[in-house]
Structures are given as C-alpha cells and as structure tokens.
Write a protein that holds these residues in place. Sequence first.
Motif, short mmCIF file in Angstrom:
data_model
loop_
_atom_site.label_atom_id
_atom_site.label_comp_id
_atom_site.label_asym_id
_atom_site.label_seq_id
_atom_site.Cartn_x
_atom_site.Cartn_y
_atom_site.Cartn_z
N LEU A 35 11.26 50.14 21.25
CA LEU A 35 10.73 50.63 22.37
C LEU A 35 10.57 49.70 23.50
O LEU A 35 10.39 50.00 24.77
N THR A 40 11.99 56.43 23.99
CA THR A 40 11.20 56.85 22.81
C THR A 40 12.33 57.43 21.91
O THR A 40 12.46 57.27 20.78
N SER A 43 14.72 55.16 20.43
CA SER A 43 14.25 54.28 19.37
C SER A 43 14.00 55.09 18.11
O SER A 43 14.48 54.59 16.88
#
Length: 432
Positions: A35, A40, A43
């Motif tokens: 991150l 997000t 990731s």
Amino acid sequence: MNMTVLVLFGSFALLMFLGVPIAFAIGVAATLTFLLFMTTEQSLSIVAQQMASGLDSFTLLAIPFFILAGNIMNRGGIALRLIDLAKVLAGRLPGSLAHVNIISNMLFGALSGSAVASAAAVGGVMSPIQKRDGYDPAFSTAVNVTSCPTGLLIPPSTTLIVYSLISGGTSIAALFLAGYLPGILIGLSLMVVAGIIAKRKGYPVAEKSSFKDVRAAVGRAILPLGLIFIVIGGIISGVFTATEASAIAVAYSLLLALVWYREIGIKDLPRIFVDSAVTTSIVLFLIGCSIAMSRAMAFGDVPSTISSFMIGLSENPVIILLSITAVLLLIGTFMDMTPALLIFTPIFMPVMQGLGIDPVHFGIIMTINLCVGICTPPVGSALFVGCSISGVSIGQVMKPILPFYFVLIACVLLVTFIPQISLFLPQLILGY
C-alpha cells in the motif's frame, strides 16, 4: 526504505503480539507494505497473484506426500520397530534407554520428516519405560525434546524442500546429502552428554542383547529403513525427482502399515488423509503468504539494504556469521521453523552470497539454527509436545535440558564454521 521496514516488520510484530495467526500476520504485513507504493486494489491483486504463482510449483507437491507418509508411519507401528533396533544399537552404554531415545528419534524423524511427530511417537513409548527403570522424567524429556529435531536435517526433510524453493532452486539432492553429517553430529553429541549424566546419576545399563535379539530387531526394522534407501537412492541416482520420491514414500508406507504389518485398516485411512490435508493446507497457506512477504521485501529493496548494512558493520566474515547465528537463534525462540525459514532466507541470502557462502551450506546453517528454536520456550513446538507426552512441566525440564542446549549450540557453530561437515557428502557423491 526506513518506512518500508517500519511498516513491514512493525505491523507483523504488532499482529503477532495481538495473537493473530502467523500466516495471516505475514499476509497482512505484506499487503500493508504494498500500500506504500500502489492502490488498495493493486496491493490486494499482487498479494493474491504472488500467493498463487508461488504455490504453482511441482517441487511443492513433495510436501503433502511426505506429510501423508509421515502420518501413515506414525500410526502404522513403525516407531516401535525402530525403537527395538535402537535398543540393539545402544548396547550396554551408560543410560542405555536415553541412547535408545536419541537413536529412535534420529531414525523415526528421518522417516517421518517431522520433529513433533517424532517427539510424540518415540516419547510416548520411551517415557513410561524410562520412568519404570528409575530415570528422572525431566531428564528423559530433555533427551527426547533435544534429539527429535535431528529428523529435520536427516533426509527426507520437508524443511529442506521449502528452503530449496525459497532460495531459488538449490539442489534438493545436494541439500538432502548435506543434512546427514550435521544430523548425525547432533545425535552423537547428545549421546555423549546423556551418557555422562547417566553415569553420574547411576542410571541402569541394559542387558546384553543376544545374537537372536539382534537379528530379530534388524529384521523388524529393515523394511521401514528401506524407505530411506529407496527415496534417497532414487533422488541421488536421478531415477526420480524429490516429488516423485514423496509419492513413492506414501505407497511404500501404505504397503507396510496396511498390508504387511496390518497396524492400520481401511477404516483408519480417511482420518489419516484428513489430518494430512489439514496440516498440508496450513503449511502451504503459510508458504503462499511468506512468498508474498518476500516479494514485498524485494519491492522495497529490504534484503540488499540489510545485506549492505551487515557487511558494512564489519569486514570480518566470522563476526558477520556469528551475528547471523545469534539472530537466527533468537528468532527461533519465538517463531516456528517454517515461517522463520520463509521470511529470513531471502533477507540473509544476499549477505551469504556476499561472503561467498555456498547456498547448500547456508541451507543447513538456517535449518540447524532454527532446529534449536523448536526446543526452546516460549514457542518451541517440540518442547511443548515432549512435556505434554511425559507429563513434566516446562519449568521442571529447564534445568536438565541446559547441558543439551549447550551441545546444540556447539554443533551449530561447528556446522557454521566448518563447511565440509555439510558439503563433504554432496561433493563426494554428486561432485557438487
């Protein structure tokens, strides 16, 4: 770099402190690290991709098969036959039952590939016998706990298979051969200490075995021991790979336990398969999360930075090796063997490469250091299993186990600073 280290290891330590299971702690720490560099969605996507691609390995198929073979042997009466052989091998040494325990752990641990299974199977048989013959239960527990990790060095070993994967494909055949002498060194060293203590305390010596007893013990154990020659011989000669060898190990152990010895029946197989599947799922999920964490470390350039830092501390390879040994021994006291191996191999590998340490030798260094950790509190799995089997508290066993700890650490230092202990057999047999 500082922020990467802080987020990665800080979040991991915090989650561990809060009691989060280690695999989830590793996965969350890796996700939080990514991150720092991406969104997000990216990731989560890269962590999932790394876990999936990391587990997409033919080599890793050996792990569930060896786990299954170990469970079959554990319930198939193999331990009793190996203990009978160990009684013959121990002869009339002082404290002969302690030597039987050590030799049995070396033999059964090598077959099952699990220190915990060895501590439970061998300890469960030997503890009552030793107690009946006047051995201090705390001493017997100390012997059992410190000798059971020899099976993680003496092949076939799933620990060395995991190291082969995480280190970039180090030869499994070479690693298997490299584990023999360190494993035997630990076993013999423990026997010396156990013999000295047993003689000082006046523990009984076994009766001399007759030729008939020797022949019967060897005959009972020769088929289980045949598995070692089939698996290792086949891998070294190139007849089959480690993964194919693991499948052969399952078939062989099933043949022995189900057909030849008839210690288990068809009705027992579903429970054995389920238990093996549960253990395998835990190990593989842990490996997948650790691979994602390794990727996060590489993304943040953590291994090379730590390598440069450690090499910059001193130009003396001895100081660096001692520092790494101290760190690994400390890590082993609070982290189980597999996650420690998966997390710290990529960190220390660049350091070892900078020192010119052979990757096979490094694999044995990692394994033997972490073997000590499973015998020590607060997380030592072998220590907890050994104490629960014998009914001795950890507090009671700490004093008698100290001499054995010193021997284990001495063996660690010998293996670390004398590479030929690990490399002699791979060089002799494979021309490594």
